[in-house]
Design an enzyme around this catalytic site. Structure first.
Site, short mmCIF file in Angstrom:
data_model
loop_
_atom_site.label_atom_id
_atom_site.label_comp_id
_atom_site.label_asym_id
_atom_site.label_seq_id
_atom_site.Cartn_x
_atom_site.Cartn_y
_atom_site.Cartn_z
N ASN A 255 -5.90 -4.90 6.32
CA ASN A 255 -5.05 -3.72 6.41
C ASN A 255 -5.87 -2.43 6.55
O ASN A 255 -7.08 -2.43 6.43
CB ASN A 255 -4.08 -3.64 5.24
CG ASN A 255 -4.79 -3.38 3.92
OD1 ASN A 255 -5.81 -2.69 3.90
ND2 ASN A 255 -4.28 -3.94 2.86
N CYS B 168 2.95 -7.22 12.20
CA CYS B 168 2.17 -7.23 10.97
C CYS B 168 3.15 -6.79 9.88
O CYS B 168 4.15 -7.45 9.69
CB CYS B 168 0.94 -6.34 11.07
SG CYS B 168 1.25 -4.70 11.72
N SER B 169 2.91 -5.68 9.21
CA SER B 169 3.88 -5.22 8.23
C SER B 169 4.90 -4.31 8.90
O SER B 169 6.02 -4.69 9.13
CB SER B 169 3.18 -4.50 7.08
OG SER B 169 2.26 -5.39 6.47
N TRP C 126 2.73 -1.23 13.37
CA TRP C 126 1.92 -0.31 14.16
C TRP C 126 0.48 -0.75 14.21
O TRP C 126 0.14 -1.55 15.08
CB TRP C 126 2.11 1.16 13.79
CG TRP C 126 2.49 1.51 12.38
CD1 TRP C 126 1.76 1.27 11.29
CD2 TRP C 126 3.68 2.18 11.95
NE1 TRP C 126 2.41 1.74 10.19
CE2 TRP C 126 3.59 2.32 10.55
CE3 TRP C 126 4.82 2.68 12.61
CZ2 TRP C 126 4.57 2.94 9.81
CZ3 TRP C 126 5.79 3.30 11.86
CH2 TRP C 126 5.68 3.42 10.47
N ASP C 127 -0.37 -0.36 13.28
CA ASP C 127 -1.80 -0.59 13.44
C ASP C 127 -2.18 -1.91 14.10
O ASP C 127 -2.56 -1.98 15.26
CB ASP C 127 -2.52 -0.61 12.09
CG ASP C 127 -1.98 0.40 11.15
OD1 ASP C 127 -1.58 1.47 11.66
OD2 ASP C 127 -1.94 0.14 9.94
#
Lengths: 549, 549
Positions: free
Chosen positions: B274, B337-338, B341-342
């Site tokens: 993360n 992912c969560s 975005w990233d």
């Protein structure tokens, strides 16, 4: 013929050859006195020709009646041969083992190799000390060519002709020789035309524990200093190692006896440590399953890059003393045949643009390595896969080439040659059809009659057909001293050697070709434009109206 | 201007830590937008540092020679100053600290930056890159994919753009239901469509599955995505998080897709860490670059300890997995992912670069960066873009002919992402950007870069080169990854590389172009204008040339 006795099974059919990043080839395996050959029966013959001398070690495995031989080569490649039949496999393995570890130099391939090309220029004449001395004479009259070692009795590892200060006679040279390890008294390595400073090299002085001194040795090196000038002695060992050497009769120059010299100690590792470093590095590079952490930690633990950094740093220091400080330099370690030569030859690449041409680089290797007595045969007897205790093997020359590569990468336009030339020298130092790297010093080569009985590597490389492969398309002759960065982040792993067999180089090769295309196209255009310009000028002077109806 | 306490300080030293003799003396000026250092030397060399690029300013205790001040920038440049008077140093520190921390959007440089462009041109410039055109290029809308108005006025998801591309077969109710079942309403939408296989890459945030929740709408949504690829019988759901993190999210009512509930999905965890881990890792990497005179071991150990290359490898591995699924297996992929975005943006972008040669062009990379940014990058500083750019750089090392742009382009992009000089990277999502009226109040970076594209061109790139075509299949073994010196080794100016082959080649190509022009002027030979075609044009010219004479 003694080879026949060693070859128990000369030929096996149905052998599979596995190489990383290449398709499996099935074919016939043949053993000759000097080669392992695998040829497929397909017409687009995929063949493997491997010199036995290139084989570093082998491993065998059996699954049922299928035998597998893993051949690990000195050029770091690893290949796998699957051989049907246990007996055949065992025979092949023992033959390879015997043929790749022949003791006698005169049984080596160079003595049997007959070139398929015409030798136009004999490479054994590449470097003639008399001619090099003529060049020196045109710049300075302070040196002479001494024949004191003409029968190799004063120093067995030196060549017969040596450049020494004019004012020092042969008798003094002999005395100085008896005061230096292996008789390696200080001799001229490099003359810096720009300011007349020089670089000398030698072996350690034999001061011993009671601080022996030698007036002739002191006089010899003082003769290289201008009046009132100080010089630098670069000892490639740490002060601790140099101190320990005293107990074995060696040592270093005491300030009291050499007041005009400032001694600097560096920390280039000794050869057995370097061999260990190579083994660890190659082991790390060959394991593709490593996680990032493990890879970086193994790379670090191998210490290879640290060795590169230390050697380059020392070479830069020597070059700096000469060019920036305007001082003369004497370089030595213990024997004066390993780290000393790394430093003196690299310093010359930094200082002297001539060494960055192909010819000049060959002459540098001939002069500063072969004739200067680097024991190639001992050092290159085994490479990274040697199992068993290393005797005198060490990748001293490979580290030198690695350092040259680092400079070349930082100054991609300053060298006439490319990386391929360095890789080729690495291969030939370890296994070759040419006699150049056989023997440990000039005396041994004379005794082996290499120049009569074998072909020189230079005879082959310097043919225009071969040279083409080694030319750097970006080369722009540059007369400057080039100062490489020795910051860790500027020094990279030499992938061309260490990852050569562990990845496909297709895309990188294509990039090189593209580079050559761009430059060649430019040259062609230039020629055309120039010839057009000439024609135009001609037409104008003729002033003949070429009018067509 | 009210924040500037001392607009000018004289006799300031700019220190070069690696090579102290390269340090310079000059005058320091503070303007409302820049810190400017003008050397006292004859050349009056100027160094401009944008306030918005300043990451932090640190003062060290005053010593006899002055007060040291270090300015660290977001693009990893470091400036070391020595200011004679402590009072001046404190003033500069206070001013810079305030100026580099805008307290509201209005203070950002882009709102005052005015490059003398009229209103019409500015508006045109904002249309330089258009997302709709980009989807058209991929063949969307098609009979299987279309634009939905479901997010009109951002009523479904305020961090998504208003126009979303979804399967035609997904009914509005399914779309709304799926959005409700996804964190922050970020439902699965099309990111990339691969024409050759009809497989697609979609992106979303994690499902609100918890331990047992399910949504038939979301299940139908995935089914619709899978069905939009007629030849495939299943699809991948790539969760880019480490599996443990994903499992931990279930306790908070989030998590990942239950394979029992969704028909024909295969769940794959990739294990990209993360943003907090990444930020930490990057700081450690920057620290490595700032080490004073590190040994090779310090450097390699620091590199390993930072974990940075491990993370880069994870991102590239994710891209490789997705690209392989789409191009080789013809299987569609949903990436999340969560919050989506990233890591999702990174993985999708890297996969797109691998899959589509267009994204390896100058304009294509602009598209992908804008695209990745538009999709709701969070407010906090994150190395997501840095990592994406680095993945591209690592790919450039393996495929030197595959990219139209060079390293300088990546570094320039990186600087502008943080500089706030242009409006492109202000605001976190389309809605916010629209509310800020960026297109009226700021300028767009893209046309500016496009005008200067000659500077950013890779000389080895040719549109008809084999590396330019098709899908890139990089090797991701640990040893293939390198420390990005051009980005992270910039703390000191003297580490800059000495000669750049790319620059040499660009100069040669430029000259070739001029020569071509001269030739064609002489001969009036038709000529292709693209210099990249030169080699092929050449045969033509020489043919004409012989005809002419």
């Amino acid at each position: 013929m003694e080879f026949a006795e060693l070859i128990k099974t000369p030929r096996v059919d149905g052998v599979d050859l596995h190489r990383p990043f290449m398709p499996t080839v099935e074919g016939t395996l043949c053993l000759t006195g000097h080669h392992l050959i695998l040829s497929s029966r397909q017409d687009n013959t995929e063949e493997l020709w491997l010199l036995h001398a290139n084989i570093d070690s082998i491993e065998k495995r059996f699954v049922g009646s299928l035998g597998t031989i893993i051949v690990k080569c000195k050029d770091l490649r690893v290949i796998q041969l699957d051989i049907p039949g246990m007996e055949e496999c065992l025979n092949i393995a023992s033959s390879i083992e015997a043929l790749s570890t022949l003791d006698s130099v005169s049984l080596m391939y160079p003595f049997f190799y007959r070139p398929l090309f015409e030798v136009i220029e004999d490479g054994w004449q590449l470097f003639v000390p008399e001619e090099a001395f003529k060049d020196l004479e045109s710049m300075t009259d302070e040196w002479r060519l001494s024949e004191v070692n003409k029968d190799f009795s004063v120093c067995p590892s030196y060549p017969s002709l040596l450049t020494v200060p004019k004012d020092i006679d042969d008798e003094s040279l002999c005395k100085a020789a008896s005061f230096r390890h292996g008789g390696r008294f200080p001799v001229l390595s490099y003359y810096h035309k720009k300011n007349g400073m020089v670089m000398m090299r030698a072996a350690q002085p034999l001061t011993g524990t009671n601080g022996r001194r030698c007036k002739e040795d002191e006089k010899l090196i003082n003769a290289t200093l201008c009046a009132g000038k100080r010089g630098y002695i670069i000892d490639t060992r740490t002060i601790a190692v140099a101190q320990q050497a005293k107990a074995r009769g060696g040592g270093f120059e005491q300030e009291a006896n050499y007041p005009q010299w400032r001694r600097i100690h560096k920390a280039i590792e000794r050869s057995n440590v370097l061999q260990d470093s190579l083994i660890k590095l190659v082991e790390a590079c060959n394991d593709q399953s490593h996680s990032m952490d493990r890879w970086l930690s193994k790379l670090e633990a191998s210490n290879w890059q640290s060795n590169v950094k230390e050697i380059l740093t020392t070479a830069c220091l020597a070059a700096q003393c000469i060019d920036r400080e305007g001082a003369s330099v004497l370089v030595h370690g213990t024997e004066g045949t390993d780290s000393t030569l790394q430093v003196t030859s690299l310093a010359q690449i930094i200082l002297d643009p001539a060494c960055r041409t192909i010819r000049g680089f060959e002459v540098l290797i001939e002069r500063e390595w072969l004739q200067a007595g680097h024991p190639f045969q001992q050092r290159c007897a085994q490479s990274a896969y040697s199992n068993g205790k290393p005797r005198s093997e060490a990748p001293v020359f490979l580290l030198f080439l690695d350092c040259v590569w680092q400079i070349l990468r930082q100054f991609p336009c300053s060298f006439q040659f490319n990386e391929n030339l360095l890789i080729m020298f690495f291969e030939h130092a370890y296994a070759s059809q040419f006699g150049t790297f056989l023997g440990n010093c000039v005396a041994e080569r004379v005794k082996l009659q290499l120049s009569q009985k074998t072909v020189s590597l230079w005879s082959w490389v310097n043919r225009p057909q071969e040279l083409e492969r080694f030319l750097n398309p970006l080369y722009e002759p540059n007369n400057l001293v080039i100062w490489p960065s020795v910051a860790p982040q500027s020094l990279l792993l030499w992938e061309g050697v260490f990852l050569r067999w562990n990845r496909s180089t297709k895309c990188l090769d294509e990039a090189c070709q593209e580079m050559v295309h761009i430059i060649e196209y430019n040259k062609e255009l230039q020629n055309k434009v120039n010839s057009l310009r000439r024609q135009l000028a001609q037409l104008e002077t003729e002033e003949s109206p070429l009018q067509t109806p | 201007m009210e924040h500037i306490r001392t607009p000018k300080v004289e006799n300031v030293h700019m220190i070069d830590r690696l090579t102290p003799r390269k340090s310079t003396v000059g005058t320091l000026y503070l303007s409302s937008t820049h810190t400017i250092f003008v050397e006292n030397s004859e050349a009056r060399k100027e160094t401009w540092v944008l306030h918005s690029l300043v990451y932090n300013v640190e003062r060290f205790p005053t010593n006899p020679s002055g007060s040291p001040l270090i300015i660290r920038c977001k693009n990893f440049h470091v400036y070391r100053l020595l200011i004679p008077q402590e009072r001046d140093c404190l003033d500069v520190l206070a001013s810079l600290t305030r100026l580099s921390r805008p307290e509201c959007y209005g203070e950002l440089f882009c709102f005052s930056f005015n490059p003398n462009l009229d209103k019409e041109l500015r508006e045109k410039a904002w249309g330089f890159i258009d997302l709709k055109a980009e989807f058209n290029r991929m063949g969307i809308p098609s009979n299987l994919w279309h634009v939905t108005a479901a997010n009109h006025e951002y009523r479904l998801c305020d961090t998504y753009p208003s126009e979303l591309f979804v399967p035609k077969s997904a009914f509005p109710a399914v779309i709304v239901g799926s959005a409700k079942f996804r964190s922050r309403g970020r439902l699965p939408v099309l990111s990339y469509f691969h024409r050759d296989t009809s497989a697609s890459i979609c992106r979303s945030s994690q499902p609100l599955s918890g331990f047992s929740a399910r949504s038939s709408d979301d299940e139908q949504m995935l089914q619709a995505i899978m069905k939009s690829n007629p030849i495939s019988e299943f699809m991948y759901v790539v969760d880019t998080r480490p599996k443990l993190n994903a499992m931990a999210n279930r306790a908070a009512g989030k998590g990942y897709e239950n394979e029992d509930h969704y028909t024909n999905i295969k769940l794959q965890f990739i294990g990209i860490e993360n943003i907090h881990v990444m930020r930490n890792s990057q700081q450690k990497l920057i620290d490595v670059g700032e080490l004073a005179a590190p040994s090779m071991s310090d450097f390699l150990w620091g590199l390993e300890n930072s974990g940075w290359l491990k993370h880069i490898k994870a991102v590239l591995d994710a891209g490789v997995f997705i690209a392989k699924a789409v191009a080789e297996d013809g299987v569609s992929v949903l990436v999340h992912c969560s919050d989506g975005w990233d890591r999702t943006a990174q993985a999708c972008s890297v996969a797109s670069v691998l899959l589509d040669p267009y994204y390896r062009t100058i304009k294509g990379l602009m598209v992908i960066i804008m695209y990745a940014h538009l999709d709701g990058d969070p407010k906090e500083v994150s190395p997501v873009m840095d990592q994406f750019l680095e993945c591209v750089w690592q790919l450039m090392q393996q495929f030197p002919c595959a990219f139209e742009f060079n390293e300088r382009f990546l570094i320039q992009l990186h600087t502008h992402i943080y500089s706030c000089q242009y409006g492109n990277f202000i605001g976190n999502c389309q809605k916010e950007r629209r509310d800020l009226r960026l297109q009226e109040r700021t300028h767009s970076l893209w046309p500016h870069l496009w005008e200067n594209r000659a500077e950013y061109t890779n000389p080895l790139y040719r549109t008809d080169h084999s590396q330019t075509q098709g899908v890139l299949k990089p090797l991701t073994t640990a040893y293939c990854f390198k420390f990005w010196k051009g980005m992270y080794g910039r703390a000191e100016k003297s580490v800059a590389s000495h000669q750049s082959p790319a620059d040499c080649l660009n100069a040669v190509r430029e000259e070739s172009q001029q020569l071509e022009e001269e030739l064609s002027a002489h001969q009036e030979v038709p000529r292709e204008t693209d210099a990249g075609q030169g080699i092929h044009t050449h045969a033509y010219i020489s043919h004409m040339y012989h005809q002419a004479f």
